[in-house]
Design a protein around this motif. Structure first.
Motif, mmCIF file in Angstrom:
data_model
loop_
_atom_site.group_PDB
_atom_site.id
_atom_site.type_symbol
_atom_site.label_atom_id
_atom_site.label_comp_id
_atom_site.label_asym_id
_atom_site.label_seq_id
_atom_site.Cartn_x
_atom_site.Cartn_y
_atom_site.Cartn_z
ATOM 1 N N HIS A 234 0.849 -1.016 -0.159
ATOM 2 C CA HIS A 234 -0.078 0.382 -0.237
ATOM 3 C C HIS A 234 0.816 1.212 0.204
ATOM 4 O O HIS A 234 0.265 2.309 -0.405
ATOM 5 C CB HIS A 234 -1.009 -0.331 1.148
ATOM 6 N N ALA A 235 2.274 1.182 0.186
ATOM 7 C CA ALA A 235 2.687 2.400 0.518
ATOM 8 C C ALA A 235 3.841 1.674 -0.353
ATOM 9 O O ALA A 235 4.458 0.883 -0.088
ATOM 10 C CB ALA A 235 2.969 2.875 1.737
ATOM 11 N N PHE A 236 5.231 2.689 -0.577
ATOM 12 C CA PHE A 236 6.738 2.105 -0.621
ATOM 13 C C PHE A 236 7.949 4.072 -0.475
ATOM 14 O O PHE A 236 6.932 5.211 -0.261
ATOM 15 C CB PHE A 236 7.003 2.585 -2.669
ATOM 16 N N ALA A 237 8.971 3.811 -0.111
ATOM 17 C CA ALA A 237 9.747 4.453 0.471
ATOM 18 C C ALA A 237 10.411 5.110 -0.350
ATOM 19 O O ALA A 237 11.247 4.286 -0.923
ATOM 20 C CB ALA A 237 10.163 5.169 1.855
ATOM 21 N N LEU A 238 10.937 6.199 -0.871
ATOM 22 C CA LEU A 238 12.302 6.102 -2.118
ATOM 23 C C LEU A 238 13.600 7.234 -1.583
ATOM 24 O O LEU A 238 13.014 8.209 -1.003
ATOM 25 C CB LEU A 238 12.015 6.459 -3.214
ATOM 26 N N VAL A 239 14.145 6.664 -2.030
ATOM 27 C CA VAL A 239 15.564 7.625 -1.237
ATOM 28 C C VAL A 239 15.746 8.270 -2.261
ATOM 29 O O VAL A 239 16.660 7.395 -2.863
ATOM 30 C CB VAL A 239 16.485 7.488 -0.622
ATOM 31 N N THR A 240 15.789 9.416 -2.863
ATOM 32 C CA THR A 240 16.698 10.549 -3.909
ATOM 33 C C THR A 240 18.846 9.726 -3.469
ATOM 34 O O THR A 240 19.307 9.940 -2.341
ATOM 35 C CB THR A 240 16.270 11.272 -4.382
ATOM 36 N N ASP A 241 19.250 10.199 -3.938
ATOM 37 C CA ASP A 241 20.585 10.533 -4.085
ATOM 38 C C ASP A 241 21.075 12.050 -3.719
ATOM 39 O O ASP A 241 21.959 11.833 -2.675
ATOM 40 C CB ASP A 241 21.572 10.685 -5.569
ATOM 41 N N SER A 242 20.174 13.231 -3.034
ATOM 42 C CA SER A 242 20.259 14.119 -2.799
ATOM 43 C C SER A 242 20.274 14.007 -0.962
ATOM 44 O O SER A 242 19.981 14.823 0.064
ATOM 45 C CB SER A 242 19.768 15.392 -2.696
ATOM 46 N N GLY A 243 19.623 12.780 -0.765
ATOM 47 C CA GLY A 243 18.976 12.048 0.538
ATOM 48 C C GLY A 243 17.290 12.342 0.713
ATOM 49 O O GLY A 243 16.868 11.776 1.936
ATOM 50 N N ALA A 244 16.566 13.197 -0.105
ATOM 51 C CA ALA A 244 14.703 13.215 0.263
ATOM 52 C C ALA A 244 14.678 12.136 0.835
ATOM 53 O O ALA A 244 15.113 11.396 -0.395
ATOM 54 C CB ALA A 244 14.630 14.133 -1.598
ATOM 55 N N GLU A 245 13.718 12.347 1.482
ATOM 56 C CA GLU A 245 12.907 11.073 2.119
ATOM 57 C C GLU A 245 11.603 10.714 1.286
ATOM 58 O O GLU A 245 10.853 11.902 1.945
ATOM 59 C CB GLU A 245 13.466 10.032 3.197
ATOM 60 N N ASP B 72 12.351 19.452 6.276
ATOM 61 C CA ASP B 72 13.163 19.965 7.670
ATOM 62 C C ASP B 72 14.175 20.003 7.102
ATOM 63 O O ASP B 72 15.704 20.876 7.433
ATOM 64 C CB ASP B 72 12.744 19.212 8.629
ATOM 65 N N GLN B 73 15.132 19.087 6.170
ATOM 66 C CA GLN B 73 16.117 19.518 5.490
ATOM 67 C C GLN B 73 16.687 19.916 4.307
ATOM 68 O O GLN B 73 17.415 19.904 3.484
ATOM 69 C CB GLN B 73 16.921 17.316 5.635
ATOM 70 N N PHE B 74 15.309 21.045 3.537
ATOM 71 C CA PHE B 74 14.648 21.408 2.359
ATOM 72 C C PHE B 74 13.966 22.319 2.271
ATOM 73 O O PHE B 74 13.549 23.058 3.344
ATOM 74 C CB PHE B 74 14.221 20.440 1.334
ATOM 75 N N GLN B 75 13.890 22.944 1.471
ATOM 76 C CA GLN B 75 13.579 24.507 1.591
ATOM 77 C C GLN B 75 12.065 24.478 1.234
ATOM 78 O O GLN B 75 12.337 22.943 0.505
ATOM 79 C CB GLN B 75 14.023 25.119 0.046
ATOM 80 N N ALA B 76 11.338 25.538 1.078
ATOM 81 C CA ALA B 76 10.212 25.031 1.219
ATOM 82 C C ALA B 76 9.331 23.856 -0.029
ATOM 83 O O ALA B 76 10.091 24.407 -1.106
ATOM 84 C CB ALA B 76 9.236 25.995 1.519
ATOM 85 N N LEU B 77 8.518 23.846 -0.659
ATOM 86 C CA LEU B 77 8.156 23.125 -1.993
ATOM 87 C C LEU B 77 7.727 24.370 -2.357
ATOM 88 O O LEU B 77 6.973 25.294 -2.565
ATOM 89 C CB LEU B 77 6.771 22.309 -1.789
ATOM 90 N N GLU B 78 8.430 23.755 -4.157
ATOM 91 C CA GLU B 78 7.953 24.829 -4.800
ATOM 92 C C GLU B 78 7.127 23.946 -6.542
ATOM 93 O O GLU B 78 6.938 22.929 -5.973
ATOM 94 C CB GLU B 78 9.362 25.272 -5.932
ATOM 95 N N SER B 79 7.127 25.091 -7.016
ATOM 96 C CA SER B 79 6.493 24.612 -8.486
ATOM 97 C C SER B 79 4.901 23.182 -7.980
ATOM 98 O O SER B 79 4.596 22.305 -8.538
ATOM 99 C CB SER B 79 7.600 24.091 -9.442
#
Length: 173
Positions: free
Chosen positions: A78-89, A147-154
């Motif tokens: 029902h769900a999955f988690a993906l981590v990007t190379d930049s560390g976004a979870e 909290d490790q990133f700036q506000a969402l854009e676009s």
């Protein structure tokens, strides 16, 4: 001699890559964008799980919203988690209280631990079953370590197409 017009350039594919500290997420499923505050689940609506938006699905294929590693696909699919190379979870959670369905209505198309590209299929949904048995099919797409990133854009609104429409972007702090 008639010359055929040049083919129109393909629509600019917005490659979901980290570019100057920006990560672009494509919609993981086709549907209608819903504000996270409108998700009928207190943990998501209050942003306790993270920042993001939700989608009321109309499509049955759920794709990776960006390049990364599928670090977790829940046993119930029902769900999955993906981590990007930049560390976004990132968390893509299909429906509300869908864990209670024990995997019914979901087919896994990718494996946990796999490296995926934006648009790669991850899950297939039985929307009729989910609509009849889930508390809601509204599906949050969350940046859990916002909290490790700036506000969402676009941030998208209206209808989105899986693997094609930019859902939102964010930049490293």
């Amino acid at each position: 001699m008639e010359v055929a017009p040049a083919a129109a350039p393909a629509a600019a594919s917005v490659a979901p890559v980290v570019n100057s500290n920006e990560t672009i997420l494509l919609a993981p499923i086709s549907g209608e964008v819903i504000a996270i505050e409108e998700v009928p689940d207190a943990a998501f609506a209050s942003k306790a799980v993270g920042e993001g938006v939700a989608i009321r699905p109309t499509g049955k294929i759920v794709v990776a919203p960006c390049d990364g590693e599928l670090v977790k696909i829940f046993n119930t699919n029902h769900a999955f988690a993906l981590v990007t190379d930049s560390g976004a979870e990132l968390i893509v959670h299909i429906g509300i209280e869908t864990v209670k369905l024990g995997g019914q209505g979901f087919t896994r198309l990718a494996q946990q631990g796999a490296r995926v590209k934006a648009g790669d299929p991850v899950l297939e949904l039985d929307l009729d079953y989910l609509a009849a048995h889930a508390a809601s099919i509204i599906s949050p797409v969350i940046l859990s370590n916002a909290d490790q990133f700036q506000a969402l854009e676009s941030v998208a609104s209206g209808s989105v197409e899986a693997g094609k429409t930019v859902l939102y972007s964010f930049k490293a702090k």
